[in-house]
Design an enzyme around this catalytic site. Structure first.
Site, PDB file in Angstrom:
ATOM      1  CB  CYS A 199      -1.008  -0.049   1.229  1.00 34.79           C
ATOM      2  SG  CYS A 199      -1.693   1.729   1.827  1.00 34.79           S
ATOM      3  CB  CYS A 221       2.406   3.217   6.160  1.00 34.01           C
ATOM      4  SG  CYS A 221       0.824   3.597   7.043  1.00 34.01           S
ATOM      5  CB  CYS A 255       1.323  19.567   5.669  1.00 35.88           C
ATOM      6  SG  CYS A 255       0.802  20.345   4.026  1.00 35.88           S
TER       7      CYS A 255
END
Length: 450
Positions: free
Chosen positions: A79, A82, A408
């Protein structure tokens, strides 16, 4: 001698990229290797070679890094969500600290500026917002997250960084789709009904809200869907349908209809109550957001006499916190729905010393500068692309003595710090906050002063 594609080399991982891949040096060339840890000694197969860098994959780990752990997530490495599931959290924090410090040093021209990093007490199930793409195959409907650099959905029934109730509701929607032969949207054919399942949860309120992103407003078998979802999750307060007919990667469309219950989620942050539409920005890690906002407010140095401008204010989360300590605050946001949320949130919390403008940050800053606003403090919390040149120019025209920048993305933060430095500002404080454990993302707060 140039590296050869498909050849296997033995090397040690020495560093991380900004995306969390390991970096080895082989024959003087940097080689980027996903799913590795600093200190790993491994055999690396070269899969791509450019003029200045190469990319590889691990064939075998000879001596594992002392930081390496067994991932809890069954789809770790597949995925694209992460990138640090395979290393200890202490090692992850060190990598993120270095990422911000390197950006401020190399791109921002301010070495040794980062004072520290605040880690998250909770590293699993911390997200209050889940957006699941929906897919279908011979085995039925499923949700998951995109594989890195692709639109392939990696099937994920239990995501360890999402709330358990979000996972549970997503599975219920899949079961409802299978029961009634309801189709998932296919980006290749641009056909199908259900695009995304979007779940928000309130850390303080305990409420849960579900948004179904679809290609049209008419939903078949609505009563069965409502019955399934409310039975599966008693904390569910509302179900809405967001219509998105676009062909690009943007998740939400412009129009949202209420299917059942409340059109918004309610939660509390920094002592204020917020009602949040699906479009409204709200940080995903509640506990860490309170730490981050407390630090930002502290660096703003408010005494109750100041005028503050808050660019990219979203639903007014930082704006209302600033208003408690300032004389007057002006919030700016380009999303109309978020501005309406912000106005309602101010009224709900009895905050009267605020004004909200719906405009692009750069245009609003220019407008405010032209009308003679001279803020004592200006706060910005832009998206990952940071500030455009127009916004920087307009901010500097207003000459706020202090700028609190919440970022961010370390690279765009560093670029903007350099722009402000060229206009006479100096970076005084910088601190990182990990709101996104196990992922590559990191928040940073800096104080710039004239």
């Amino acid at each position: 001698m140039a590296l050869q594609k498909n050849k296997v080399y033995r090397a040690e991982i020495m560093d991380y990229t900004t995306d969390g891949s390991g970096v080895a040096r082989i024959d003087g060339m940097a080689v980027f290797v996903p799913n590795t840890a600093v200190g790993d000694q491994c055999d690396i197969r070269i899969v791509k070679v450019n003029k200045k860098m190469a990319f590889g994959r691990v064939e075998r780990i000879i001596i594992p890094s002392a930081d390496r752990i067994e991932p809890e997530c069954p789809v770790a490495g597949k995925c694209g969500g992460c990138c640090y599931q395979h290393i200890s959290y202490d090692a992850e924090l060190l990598a993120k600290y270095k990422k911000v410090d390197d950006a401020l040093t190399r791109l921002g021209g301010v070495p040794n500026a980062l004072e520290g990093i605040t880690g998250s007490e909770q590293t699993t199930r911390y997200r209050n917002k889940a957006q699941y793409p929906v897919g279908q195959d011979a085995h039925g409907t499923y949700v998951g997250f995109y594989r890195t650099h692709s639109h392939d959905i990696v099937r994920t029934e239990h995501c360890l960084i999402q709330a358990e109730r979000a996972d549970r509701l997503a599975q219920e929607v899949c079961a409802w789709m299978d029961a009634h032969q309801i189709t998932a949207y296919d980006a290749n054919t641009q056909k199908g009904l259900i695009r995304h399942i979007y779940v928000r949860t309130g850390a303080v309120s305990g409420e849960t809200h579900l948004c179904l992103v679809t290609t049209r407003g008419k939903i078949p078998q609505q009563e069965d869907l409502i019955e399934r979802l409310t039975k599966a999750e008693p904390s569910l307060v509302g179900i809405v349908v967001n219509i998105n007919k676009r062909s690009d990667n943007v998740i939400l469309g412009e129009h949202t209809l209420t299917l059942w219950g409340e059109p918004v989620l309610q939660d509390s942050l920094c002592g204020n109550v917020f009602r949040l539409s699906p479009h409204a920005f709200y940080q995903v890690n509640h506990a860490q957001t309170e730490h981050l906002y407390a630090y930002a407010l502290g660096r703003a140095g408010l005494t109750g006499r100041e005028t503050v401008i808050d660019l990219y204010c979203g639903a007014g989360t930082i704006t209302l916190a600033l208003a408690a300590k300032a004389k007057r605050v002006i919030g700016v946001e380009i999303v109309p729905e978020a501005i309406e949320n912000a106005k309602e949130n101010a009224a709900r919390n009895g905050v009267e010393n605020v004004e909200f403008l719906c405009a692009d940050a750069g245009q609003a800053a220019m407008l405010l500068a032209e009308r003679g606003e001279r803020p004592d403090v200006l706060t910005v919390d832009p998206p990952r692309k940071g500030l455009d040149e127009q916004a920087v120019e307009a901010i500097c025209k207003m000459q706020p003595p202090r700028i609190v920048y919440v970022s961010c993305d370390p690279a765009t933060l560093a670029r903007d710090v350099k722009r402000f430095t060229a206009q006479g500002y100096r970076l005084i404080h910088a601190h990182a906050f990990d709101l996104f454990p196990r992922t590559k993302h990191i928040e940073t707060v800096v104080l710039l002063s004239q």
